[in-house]
Every structure is written in structure tokens, then in C-alpha cells.
Design a protein around this motif. Structure first.
Motif, PDB file in Angstrom:
ATOM      1  N   ASN A   1      43.499  46.450  39.539  1.00  0.00           N
ATOM      2  CA  ASN A   1      42.324  46.438  38.675  1.00  0.00           C
ATOM      3  C   ASN A   1      42.368  47.636  37.727  1.00  0.00           C
ATOM      4  O   ASN A   1      42.269  48.780  38.172  1.00  0.00           O
ATOM      5  CB  ASN A   1      41.054  46.504  39.532  1.00  0.00           C
ATOM      6  CG  ASN A   1      39.797  46.679  38.684  1.00  0.00           C
ATOM      7  OD1 ASN A   1      39.705  46.164  37.572  1.00  0.00           O
ATOM      8  ND2 ASN A   1      38.837  47.417  39.217  1.00  0.00           N
TER       9      ASN A   1
ATOM     10  N   SER B   1      28.117  48.819  42.812  1.00  0.00           N
ATOM     11  CA  SER B   1      29.395  48.132  43.051  1.00  0.00           C
ATOM     12  C   SER B   1      30.028  47.719  41.737  1.00  0.00           C
ATOM     13  O   SER B   1      31.234  47.924  41.506  1.00  0.00           O
ATOM     14  CB  SER B   1      29.176  46.891  43.925  1.00  0.00           C
ATOM     15  OG  SER B   1      28.712  47.229  45.218  1.00  0.00           O
TER      16      SER B   1
ATOM     17  N   MET C   1      33.632  49.111  40.027  1.00  0.00           N
ATOM     18  CA  MET C   1      34.746  48.209  39.710  1.00  0.00           C
ATOM     19  C   MET C   1      35.106  48.311  38.230  1.00  0.00           C
ATOM     20  O   MET C   1      36.283  48.295  37.866  1.00  0.00           O
ATOM     21  CB  MET C   1      34.384  46.777  40.107  1.00  0.00           C
ATOM     22  CG  MET C   1      34.359  46.567  41.613  1.00  0.00           C
ATOM     23  SD  MET C   1      34.111  44.843  42.122  1.00  0.00           S
ATOM     24  CE  MET C   1      32.363  44.618  41.738  1.00  0.00           C
TER      25      MET C   1
ATOM     26  N   THR D   1      30.354  41.651  48.338  1.00  0.00           N
ATOM     27  CA  THR D   1      31.355  40.604  48.121  1.00  0.00           C
ATOM     28  C   THR D   1      30.970  39.719  46.940  1.00  0.00           C
ATOM     29  O   THR D   1      31.844  39.266  46.180  1.00  0.00           O
ATOM     30  CB  THR D   1      31.553  39.730  49.370  1.00  0.00           C
ATOM     31  OG1 THR D   1      30.283  39.234  49.827  1.00  0.00           O
ATOM     32  CG2 THR D   1      32.197  40.508  50.490  1.00  0.00           C
TER      33      THR D   1
ATOM     34  N   ILE E   1      31.931  41.483  43.883  1.00  0.00           N
ATOM     35  CA  ILE E   1      33.377  41.333  43.689  1.00  0.00           C
ATOM     36  C   ILE E   1      33.685  39.988  43.035  1.00  0.00           C
ATOM     37  O   ILE E   1      34.499  39.894  42.104  1.00  0.00           O
ATOM     38  CB  ILE E   1      34.107  41.467  45.035  1.00  0.00           C
ATOM     39  CG1 ILE E   1      34.074  42.928  45.509  1.00  0.00           C
ATOM     40  CG2 ILE E   1      35.550  40.962  44.938  1.00  0.00           C
ATOM     41  CD1 ILE E   1      34.577  43.131  46.932  1.00  0.00           C
ATOM     42  N   ARG E   2      33.015  38.932  43.502  1.00  0.00           N
ATOM     43  CA  ARG E   2      33.232  37.600  42.928  1.00  0.00           C
ATOM     44  C   ARG E   2      32.801  37.558  41.455  1.00  0.00           C
ATOM     45  O   ARG E   2      33.507  37.005  40.604  1.00  0.00           O
ATOM     46  CB  ARG E   2      32.463  36.557  43.738  1.00  0.00           C
ATOM     47  CG  ARG E   2      32.758  35.123  43.342  1.00  0.00           C
ATOM     48  CD  ARG E   2      32.221  34.164  44.389  1.00  0.00           C
ATOM     49  NE  ARG E   2      30.769  34.215  44.486  1.00  0.00           N
ATOM     50  CZ  ARG E   2      30.090  33.926  45.604  1.00  0.00           C
ATOM     51  NH1 ARG E   2      30.734  33.603  46.713  1.00  0.00           N
ATOM     52  NH2 ARG E   2      28.782  33.967  45.610  1.00  0.00           N
TER      53      ARG E   2
ATOM     54  N   TYR F   1      32.690  40.078  39.424  1.00  0.00           N
ATOM     55  CA  TYR F   1      33.632  40.884  38.636  1.00  0.00           C
ATOM     56  C   TYR F   1      34.909  40.090  38.368  1.00  0.00           C
ATOM     57  O   TYR F   1      35.451  40.129  37.255  1.00  0.00           O
ATOM     58  CB  TYR F   1      33.954  42.179  39.371  1.00  0.00           C
ATOM     59  CG  TYR F   1      34.857  43.114  38.590  1.00  0.00           C
ATOM     60  CD1 TYR F   1      34.346  43.917  37.575  1.00  0.00           C
ATOM     61  CD2 TYR F   1      36.221  43.184  38.860  1.00  0.00           C
ATOM     62  CE1 TYR F   1      35.175  44.764  36.844  1.00  0.00           C
ATOM     63  CE2 TYR F   1      37.054  44.028  38.143  1.00  0.00           C
ATOM     64  CZ  TYR F   1      36.526  44.820  37.142  1.00  0.00           C
ATOM     65  OH  TYR F   1      37.349  45.647  36.426  1.00  0.00           O
ATOM     66  N   GLU F   2      35.393  39.359  39.366  1.00  0.00           N
ATOM     67  CA  GLU F   2      36.594  38.549  39.152  1.00  0.00           C
ATOM     68  C   GLU F   2      36.334  37.466  38.111  1.00  0.00           C
ATOM     69  O   GLU F   2      37.184  37.200  37.246  1.00  0.00           O
ATOM     70  CB  GLU F   2      37.058  37.912  40.462  1.00  0.00           C
ATOM     71  CG  GLU F   2      38.364  37.149  40.299  1.00  0.00           C
ATOM     72  CD  GLU F   2      38.696  36.251  41.478  1.00  0.00           C
ATOM     73  OE1 GLU F   2      39.805  35.680  41.463  1.00  0.00           O
ATOM     74  OE2 GLU F   2      37.858  36.099  42.377  1.00  0.00           O
TER      75      GLU F   2
ATOM     76  N   VAL G   1      39.263  42.600  43.412  1.00  0.00           N
ATOM     77  CA  VAL G   1      39.003  43.930  43.966  1.00  0.00           C
ATOM     78  C   VAL G   1      38.800  43.804  45.472  1.00  0.00           C
ATOM     79  O   VAL G   1      38.211  42.835  45.960  1.00  0.00           O
ATOM     80  CB  VAL G   1      37.768  44.569  43.299  1.00  0.00           C
ATOM     81  CG1 VAL G   1      37.387  45.887  43.971  1.00  0.00           C
ATOM     82  CG2 VAL G   1      38.034  44.793  41.811  1.00  0.00           C
TER      83      VAL G   1
ATOM     84  N   PHE H   1      37.630  44.989  49.481  1.00  0.00           N
ATOM     85  CA  PHE H   1      36.372  45.349  50.132  1.00  0.00           C
ATOM     86  C   PHE H   1      36.669  45.984  51.481  1.00  0.00           C
ATOM     87  O   PHE H   1      37.537  45.509  52.231  1.00  0.00           O
ATOM     88  CB  PHE H   1      35.504  44.104  50.324  1.00  0.00           C
ATOM     89  CG  PHE H   1      34.212  44.378  51.056  1.00  0.00           C
ATOM     90  CD1 PHE H   1      33.292  45.287  50.582  1.00  0.00           C
ATOM     91  CD2 PHE H   1      33.916  43.697  52.233  1.00  0.00           C
ATOM     92  CE1 PHE H   1      32.105  45.539  51.252  1.00  0.00           C
ATOM     93  CE2 PHE H   1      32.738  43.922  52.920  1.00  0.00           C
ATOM     94  CZ  PHE H   1      31.829  44.846  52.424  1.00  0.00           C
TER      95      PHE H   1
ATOM     96  N   LEU I   1      34.677  34.709  49.615  1.00  0.00           N
ATOM     97  CA  LEU I   1      35.691  35.036  48.613  1.00  0.00           C
ATOM     98  C   LEU I   1      36.982  34.232  48.741  1.00  0.00           C
ATOM     99  O   LEU I   1      37.755  34.163  47.801  1.00  0.00           O
ATOM    100  CB  LEU I   1      36.022  36.535  48.681  1.00  0.00           C
ATOM    101  CG  LEU I   1      34.890  37.473  48.232  1.00  0.00           C
ATOM    102  CD1 LEU I   1      35.274  38.932  48.489  1.00  0.00           C
ATOM    103  CD2 LEU I   1      34.561  37.261  46.764  1.00  0.00           C
TER     104      LEU I   1
ATOM    105  N   TRP J   1      41.330  36.996  50.663  1.00  0.00           N
ATOM    106  CA  TRP J   1      40.685  38.261  51.064  1.00  0.00           C
ATOM    107  C   TRP J   1      40.793  38.533  52.569  1.00  0.00           C
ATOM    108  O   TRP J   1      40.060  39.352  53.109  1.00  0.00           O
ATOM    109  CB  TRP J   1      39.229  38.279  50.630  1.00  0.00           C
ATOM    110  CG  TRP J   1      39.026  38.923  49.287  1.00  0.00           C
ATOM    111  CD1 TRP J   1      38.746  40.242  49.042  1.00  0.00           C
ATOM    112  CD2 TRP J   1      39.085  38.289  48.005  1.00  0.00           C
ATOM    113  NE1 TRP J   1      38.629  40.463  47.692  1.00  0.00           N
ATOM    114  CE2 TRP J   1      38.844  39.281  47.030  1.00  0.00           C
ATOM    115  CE3 TRP J   1      39.334  36.988  47.579  1.00  0.00           C
ATOM    116  CZ2 TRP J   1      38.821  39.002  45.667  1.00  0.00           C
ATOM    117  CZ3 TRP J   1      39.319  36.714  46.232  1.00  0.00           C
ATOM    118  CH2 TRP J   1      39.066  37.715  45.293  1.00  0.00           C
TER     119      TRP J   1
END
Length: 318
Positions: free
Chosen positions: A8, A206, A210, A237, A240-241, A243-244, A251, A253, A276, A280
Motif C-alpha cells: 500500500n 483507520s 491507510m 475490517t 479496510i474493505r 479503502y480497497e 491492507v 489487520f 474480507l 485475509w
């Protein structure tokens, strides 16, 4: 085997995306409560998941009375995380090892030497762990010290005051400088979620971390009154989803603190898979920060092999 993921790189700070992060407390609590209530894994399926869990552990010692000898013992356990007789009974062709060993900065060189040629990375906490209340210049210098000692992963702590003030540009700038100081070492960003008061703060912090280039976001130092909890895990989480979906980068966790039983580990792993996806459940995207978890996992695997439970004291970590 999964292919190596691109790291990342972070993005420019997008305040609109940060402010858009929300947390529906009642829905999150209902979802979290449903996870441990489901039918658990049994027999060989449970044993297989627990073997996977061993490879996801950052085997940790972060005590005020840590010594080089304690760290060497911990590294010996990390190299051979499951007793030889149990490995033989399970038909494993080589020893099982943990995902990493995590220590204080002054113990990094000892751990690196003890793990030489094993491929097991050494992680070090840094930036004034656990409070992070040191001048930024000193926090950055501590990161560089750890990298110079051989740490491949750096677990940094964020300045909680910036989160309380909702000063996202300042938080982004600090974490970005920490990422730069890490160089090739991967950076895990500890939010100390037990101190952050609200799940919305957790979600927004979070996302900022990121964007600043965190390779992992991590729940806790293990020193707060409340550490890793499932509601916090769900919020992180889902960030994270998001952000993806926004950037295309995956990323990692790391829940840390309070995860001490094999049953807890299975619940967290099930959550990761459902929220995720299967990817993961690999150590480059998921770790447990733990010290006593490994002992209980070994005890449960022995029960699968022998049909009998042994005393916990027979499964000392180090």
C-alpha cells in the motif's frame, strides 16, 4: 500459495472519504454477537484452522522485565511452535512456526540473531510505545533505530490527541513521516482503540492511517483497559474493505490484546473470512498480537490428537 501483493503506497488525504466513515453501533453489536454464537468448527476442520492460526501469530513479549534470555526462548518457540510429537501425529513434514516475533526496540538485535535463516520476521514496537507521547523527532528516530537493528516490521502508535481533536491532516502527516522512516520495513499502525471513545473515531482514524501508507492497521497496544473487541474489529475490517474499493490496495489487520484462547482465534478468523475473504487468512494480511494464545492452540491440537485435555501449564510459550 498466493502471489505477493503490492505494498500500500498510501494516497493523498481525502477528507471527504474520511468524514464519510460511519459506525452504526446497534447493527455492529448485533453482527458481533452473532459471530461466537454460531456452530463451531469440529475435529479435523478445527485442527486445520488452528494450524493456520499458528502461522498468523505475532508471538509477543512486551514486559518491563524482558531479558535477552527470555527473548531467545520466545524465538525458539516461534521456530518450533508445535511440539514435535504433535507434528508427527498430524503428518507434518516440517516444523510449524509463527508469523513473527514482536519485541521492544532494545531486544530487536537479540531476536534477529536468534531467528537468523528461519525466514521469521522480527517486529518491533516503536514511537514511544504504548502512549506515543514523545516529540515526533524522537518517535521517528526510534523507528530508524529499530530498522537499523534489523526489524522487518514496525508497530507504531498514533497520537490519540489528534484523533480526539479530529485533526486529520496532522494525523496523516505524522503517520506519513513514520511510513517514510520505516523504509522497506512494513508499518503496523496501532490505533489504541480502547482509548478512542467511539467507533466512528476508530473508522475515521483507520482510513487516515491507510491513506498515509499503513501496511496494517492494529487495534491495540495490549496495555489499554479494553483491547481487541469484535465490534472494533468489524469497524476496522470494513474500513479496510472501503479503502480497497477506493484504491485497489489491500491492507492488513492485526487484533492485539486479550485474544488468549483457541476459540477466540477461530471467531476472529471466521470474521475475517466472512468480511474480507479467504485472502485475509494469510500472514501478509492478518496477524494476532498475542503471548498466551499459542499455548492454548497447542493444547487444543493435543486434544485432537490424543482425545485428552492436558493442563495448560504443560504448554508454556517460552
Amino acid at each position: 500459495m498466493f502471489e505477493q501483493l503490492p505494498r500500500n503506497p498510501g494516497t493523498a488525504l481525502k477528507l471527504a472519504l474520511v468524514e464519510d466513515q460511519r459506525a452504526n453501533l446497534s447493527a455492529i453489536e448485533r453482527r458481533a454477537a452473532s459471530l461466537p454464537a454460531r456452530r463451531s468448527l469440529k475435529k479435523e476442520w478445527q485442527a486445520a484452522w488452528l494450524l493456520r492460526a499458528i502461522g498468523l501469530i505475532d508471538l509477543t513479549t512486551l514486559s518491563g522485565d524482558d531479558t535477552p534470555e527470555r527473548v531467545r526462548r520466545l524465538c525458539a518457540k516461534a521456530r518450533n511452535a508445535l511440539r514435535e510429537d504433535l507434528c508427527i501425529a498430524l503428518g507434518l513434514s516440517e516444523p510449524v512456526h509463527t508469523g513473527a516475533v514482536c519485541v521492544y526496540p532494545t531486544m530487536v538485535a537479540t531476536a534477529v540473531k536468534a531467528l537468523a535463516s528461519t525466514g521469521i520476521p522480527v517486529a518491533s514496537v516503536a514511537t514511544g510505545f504504548p502512549a506515543g507521547l514523545m516529540p515526533l523527532k524522537l518517535r521517528l528516530e526510534e523507528i530508524r533505530y529499530c530498522v537499523g537493528e534489523g526489524a522487518a516490521e514496525i508497530d507504531i502508535v498514533v497520537n490519540r490527541a489528534l484523533i480526539f481533536a479530529q485533526d486529520w491532516p496532522a494525523l496523516y502527516d505524522e503517520v506519513r513521516q513514520m511510513r517514510d522512516a520505516c523504509g522497506d520495513a512494513h508499518m503496523k499502525t496501532i490505533l489504541a482503540t480502547g482509548d478512542l471513545k467511539t467507533l466512528r473515531n476508530v473508522a475515521r482514524a483507520s482510513m487516515v492511517c491507510m491513506m498515509a501508507g499503513a501496511d496494517f492497521i492494529k487495534t491495540s497496544t495490549g496495555k489499554e483497559p479494553v483491547n481487541a473487541t469484535l465490534p472494533v474489529g468489524l469497524v476496522m475490517t470494513r474500513a479496510i474493505r472501503a479503502y480497497e474499493e477506493e484504491t485497489g490496495f489491500m491492507v492488513g489487520f492485526k487484533p492485539a490484546g486479550g485474544i488468549s484462547s483457541a476459540k477466540d482465534a477461530l471467531v476472529w478468523m471466521a470474521m475475517m473470512k466472512e468480511e474480507l475473504g479467504r485472502r485475509w487468512l494469510e500472514p501478509d494480511l492478518f496477524r494476532f498480537g498475542a503471548s498466551s494464545l499459542l499455548g492454548d492452540i497447542e493444547r487444543q491440537i493435543e486434544h485432537f490428537v490424543t482425545g485428552r485435555y492436558s493442563a495448560a501449564m504443560r504448554h508454556a510459550v517460552a
